[in-house]
Design a protein around this motif. Structure first.
Motif, PDB file in Angstrom:
ATOM      1  N   VAL A 132       0.817  -1.217   0.000  1.00 58.27           N
ATOM      2  CA  VAL A 132       0.000   0.000   0.000  1.00 58.27           C
ATOM      3  C   VAL A 132       0.850   1.266   0.000  1.00 58.27           C
ATOM      4  O   VAL A 132       0.315   2.372   0.094  1.00 58.27           O
ATOM      5  CB  VAL A 132      -0.971   0.007   1.203  1.00 58.27           C
ATOM      6  N   LEU A 133       2.159   1.114  -0.115  1.00 56.49           N
ATOM      7  CA  LEU A 133       3.032   2.285  -0.232  1.00 56.49           C
ATOM      8  C   LEU A 133       2.881   2.869  -1.633  1.00 56.49           C
ATOM      9  O   LEU A 133       3.010   2.146  -2.623  1.00 56.49           O
ATOM     10  CB  LEU A 133       4.485   1.887   0.010  1.00 56.49           C
ATOM     11  N   PRO A 134       2.574   4.168  -1.762  1.00 50.85           N
ATOM     12  CA  PRO A 134       2.445   4.761  -3.104  1.00 50.85           C
ATOM     13  C   PRO A 134       3.688   4.502  -3.944  1.00 50.85           C
ATOM     14  O   PRO A 134       4.819   4.591  -3.455  1.00 50.85           O
ATOM     15  CB  PRO A 134       2.266   6.256  -2.808  1.00 50.85           C
ATOM     16  N   GLU A 135       3.472   4.174  -5.208  1.00 56.66           N
ATOM     17  CA  GLU A 135       4.589   3.780  -6.067  1.00 56.66           C
ATOM     18  C   GLU A 135       5.585   4.917  -6.274  1.00 56.66           C
ATOM     19  O   GLU A 135       6.749   4.677  -6.622  1.00 56.66           O
ATOM     20  CB  GLU A 135       4.064   3.299  -7.413  1.00 56.66           C
ATOM     21  N   GLN A 136       5.156   6.153  -6.029  1.00 56.98           N
ATOM     22  CA  GLN A 136       6.079   7.282  -6.185  1.00 56.98           C
ATOM     23  C   GLN A 136       7.245   7.214  -5.202  1.00 56.98           C
ATOM     24  O   GLN A 136       8.283   7.838  -5.414  1.00 56.98           O
ATOM     25  CB  GLN A 136       5.335   8.612  -6.005  1.00 56.98           C
ATOM     26  N   PHE A 137       7.081   6.449  -4.110  1.00 62.08           N
ATOM     27  CA  PHE A 137       8.165   6.321  -3.141  1.00 62.08           C
ATOM     28  C   PHE A 137       9.265   5.387  -3.630  1.00 62.08           C
ATOM     29  O   PHE A 137      10.304   5.258  -2.983  1.00 62.08           O
ATOM     30  CB  PHE A 137       7.624   5.806  -1.801  1.00 62.08           C
ATOM     31  N   GLU A 138       9.034   4.704  -4.741  1.00 66.74           N
ATOM     32  CA  GLU A 138      10.049   3.791  -5.264  1.00 66.74           C
ATOM     33  C   GLU A 138      11.293   4.548  -5.726  1.00 66.74           C
ATOM     34  O   GLU A 138      12.393   3.994  -5.760  1.00 66.74           O
ATOM     35  CB  GLU A 138       9.479   2.981  -6.433  1.00 66.74           C
ATOM     36  N   THR A 139      11.124   5.797  -6.115  1.00 65.34           N
ATOM     37  CA  THR A 139      12.256   6.607  -6.566  1.00 65.34           C
ATOM     38  C   THR A 139      12.269   7.914  -5.782  1.00 65.34           C
ATOM     39  O   THR A 139      11.257   8.334  -5.226  1.00 65.34           O
ATOM     40  CB  THR A 139      12.146   6.920  -8.066  1.00 65.34           C
ATOM     41  N   GLY A 140      13.404   8.550  -5.754  1.00 57.98           N
ATOM     42  CA  GLY A 140      13.511   9.828  -5.063  1.00 57.98           C
ATOM     43  C   GLY A 140      13.812   9.661  -3.590  1.00 57.98           C
ATOM     44  O   GLY A 140      13.587   8.606  -2.989  1.00 57.98           O
ATOM     45  N   ALA A 141      14.331  10.717  -3.000  1.00 59.74           N
ATOM     46  CA  ALA A 141      14.711  10.690  -1.588  1.00 59.74           C
ATOM     47  C   ALA A 141      13.478  10.811  -0.700  1.00 59.74           C
ATOM     48  O   ALA A 141      12.557  11.580  -0.980  1.00 59.74           O
ATOM     49  CB  ALA A 141      15.686  11.819  -1.291  1.00 59.74           C
ATOM     50  N   ILE A 142      13.472  10.041   0.373  1.00 61.75           N
ATOM     51  CA  ILE A 142      12.403  10.077   1.375  1.00 61.75           C
ATOM     52  C   ILE A 142      12.943  10.840   2.578  1.00 61.75           C
ATOM     53  O   ILE A 142      14.024  10.532   3.087  1.00 61.75           O
ATOM     54  CB  ILE A 142      11.990   8.656   1.790  1.00 61.75           C
ATOM     55  N   ALA A 161       9.225  -6.193   1.653  1.00 59.09           N
ATOM     56  CA  ALA A 161       7.830  -6.252   2.095  1.00 59.09           C
ATOM     57  C   ALA A 161       7.634  -5.511   3.418  1.00 59.09           C
ATOM     58  O   ALA A 161       6.733  -4.672   3.547  1.00 59.09           O
ATOM     59  CB  ALA A 161       7.374  -7.701   2.220  1.00 59.09           C
ATOM     60  N   GLN A 162       8.485  -5.806   4.415  1.00 63.76           N
ATOM     61  CA  GLN A 162       8.320  -5.152   5.710  1.00 63.76           C
ATOM     62  C   GLN A 162       8.700  -3.679   5.633  1.00 63.76           C
ATOM     63  O   GLN A 162       8.058  -2.832   6.269  1.00 63.76           O
ATOM     64  CB  GLN A 162       9.159  -5.849   6.780  1.00 63.76           C
ATOM     65  N   LEU A 163       9.720  -3.348   4.842  1.00 57.81           N
ATOM     66  CA  LEU A 163      10.084  -1.943   4.683  1.00 57.81           C
ATOM     67  C   LEU A 163       8.928  -1.168   4.058  1.00 57.81           C
ATOM     68  O   LEU A 163       8.649  -0.030   4.444  1.00 57.81           O
ATOM     69  CB  LEU A 163      11.341  -1.813   3.822  1.00 57.81           C
ATOM     70  N   GLY A 164       8.230  -1.795   3.116  1.00 55.42           N
ATOM     71  CA  GLY A 164       7.068  -1.151   2.515  1.00 55.42           C
ATOM     72  C   GLY A 164       5.976  -0.893   3.541  1.00 55.42           C
ATOM     73  O   GLY A 164       5.343   0.168   3.535  1.00 55.42           O
ATOM     74  N   ARG A 165       5.755  -1.856   4.444  1.00 58.52           N
ATOM     75  CA  ARG A 165       4.749  -1.660   5.496  1.00 58.52           C
ATOM     76  C   ARG A 165       5.167  -0.528   6.437  1.00 58.52           C
ATOM     77  O   ARG A 165       4.342   0.302   6.835  1.00 58.52           O
ATOM     78  CB  ARG A 165       4.548  -2.953   6.293  1.00 58.52           C
ATOM     79  N   ASP A 166       6.441  -0.524   6.805  1.00 58.27           N
ATOM     80  CA  ASP A 166       6.925   0.511   7.722  1.00 58.27           C
ATOM     81  C   ASP A 166       6.798   1.899   7.100  1.00 58.27           C
ATOM     82  O   ASP A 166       6.347   2.851   7.750  1.00 58.27           O
ATOM     83  CB  ASP A 166       8.378   0.229   8.102  1.00 58.27           C
ATOM     84  N   LEU A 167       7.183   2.027   5.842  1.00 57.43           N
ATOM     85  CA  LEU A 167       7.090   3.321   5.165  1.00 57.43           C
ATOM     86  C   LEU A 167       5.635   3.721   4.941  1.00 57.43           C
ATOM     87  O   LEU A 167       5.285   4.901   5.046  1.00 57.43           O
ATOM     88  CB  LEU A 167       7.840   3.271   3.832  1.00 57.43           C
TER      89      LEU A 167
END
Length: 314
Positions: A222-232, A276-282
């Motif tokens: 459920v992490l928006p795909e825009q988080f796949e690139t770019g600095a968080i 998977a878990q990093l995606g949940r955490d983010l």
């Protein structure tokens, strides 16, 4: 509306490697008609299974469980502070434990019955997950209003998106939530009729807490795909109880506090992370508004003036 089923996390203590493998093989790993169950770090799990043969009672009345895995410290359970469901595998070394839940780990039917008991005990947590799942799915239709979640004539929850607060019946069934309709109301600060009798039945949670529980237990990414690139970058500390923060989340927060970092860099810099878990955490941090990216608007909720296609959802 058929709602997503959650993943519940199970902690195991005192079981030998063969026993752990046998019990784990009985767990439904993916959500279907029922929730999924996956093994997690003991202190971070929703429910606990403890070896009845290995567990020892101390003079103080605490439970001491030697960990069968090499190099792991013993686990101590204080019954006076027990805050999650617990069951013991048979046989029991102490007769004093006999009144507590116990099951045969070699019996798949016994394991499934124990999981069902756990799910009943975790009904409030599942209610939070289901409300979060509906909110996430219905975002295009939601307005910054208060929603009464009603099943037939029963009020199940009040979700106030303007105040970011939720009242809900902790013992609501998943079927009721699936069959409920969401009725838009102008925010008033009141719950139902506003009487003490009505409010006493409802548990409370912030919207951040509801969405955090959803993100941590969703089998979907459920992490928006825009988080796949770019600095968080980290905007603020998460607005959930500190006790909820897992070891992986604390590590993630330290890394983001040091400097903005991309998802790929996070995975490269810490070998303990998995995608998977990093995606949940983010995702939990995203719904909380705690993180931002140059590609993602942190305001995931509709702003005032947003028009909805309907004031009746369900």
């Amino acid at each position: 509306m058929l709602l997503e089923r959650p993943i519940f996390w199970l902690g195991l203590a005192g079981l030998s490697p063969p026993q752990r493998a046998l019990l784990t093989a009985c767990l439904p790993a993916e959500p279907g008609s029922l929730p999924a169950w996956r093994v997690a770090k003991f202190s971070e799990a929703d429910a606990w299974c403890v070896s009845g043969a290995a567990a020892q009672l101390t003079d103080e009345g605490h439970l001491l469980v030697p960990d069968s895995r090499r190099g792991q410290p013993d686990i101590t359970i204080d019954f006076s502070k027990l805050d999650r469901p617990l069951a013991f595998t048979k046989p029991l070394a102490w007769d004093e434990l006999a009144p507590l839940d116990q099951f045969d780990p070699a019996s798949e039917r016994a394991v499934q019955m124990t999981l069902k008991k756990f799910e009943t005990a975790l009904q409030g947590l599942r209610a939070q997950f289901s409300l979060g799942a509906f909110i996430r799915r219905s975002l295009p239709d939601l307005q910054p209003l208060a929603y009464h979640v009603v099943h037939r004539t029963t009020l199940l929850a009040v979700v106030d998106l303007s105040l970011r607060h939720v009242h809900y019946l902790a013992d609501v069934s998943p079927l009721q939530l699936e069959q409920a309709v969401w009725l838009a109301r102008q925010p008033s600060g009141d719950l139902a009729s506003g009487t003490a009798a009505a409010t006493a039945k409802f548990a409370q949670a912030s919207l951040s807490e509801i969405m955090w529980q959803f993100a941590q237990r969703s089998a979907a990414d459920v992490l928006p795909e825009q988080f796949e690139t770019g600095a968080i970058r980290l905007r603020h500390a998460p607005r959930v109880p500190k006790a909820w923060l897992k070891e992986s989340q604390l590590t993630l927060l330290r890394m983001l506090a040091a400097r903005p970092t991309s998802l790929g860099e996070l995975l490269q810099q810490n070998a303990s992370f998995n995608r998977a878990q990093l995606g949940r955490d983010l995702a939990g941090l995203y719904f909380d508004g705690a993180i931002a990216s140059s590609h993602v608007d942190v305001a995931w909720l509709p702003a005032s003036g947003h028009s909805s296609r309907s004031a009746l959802l369900g």
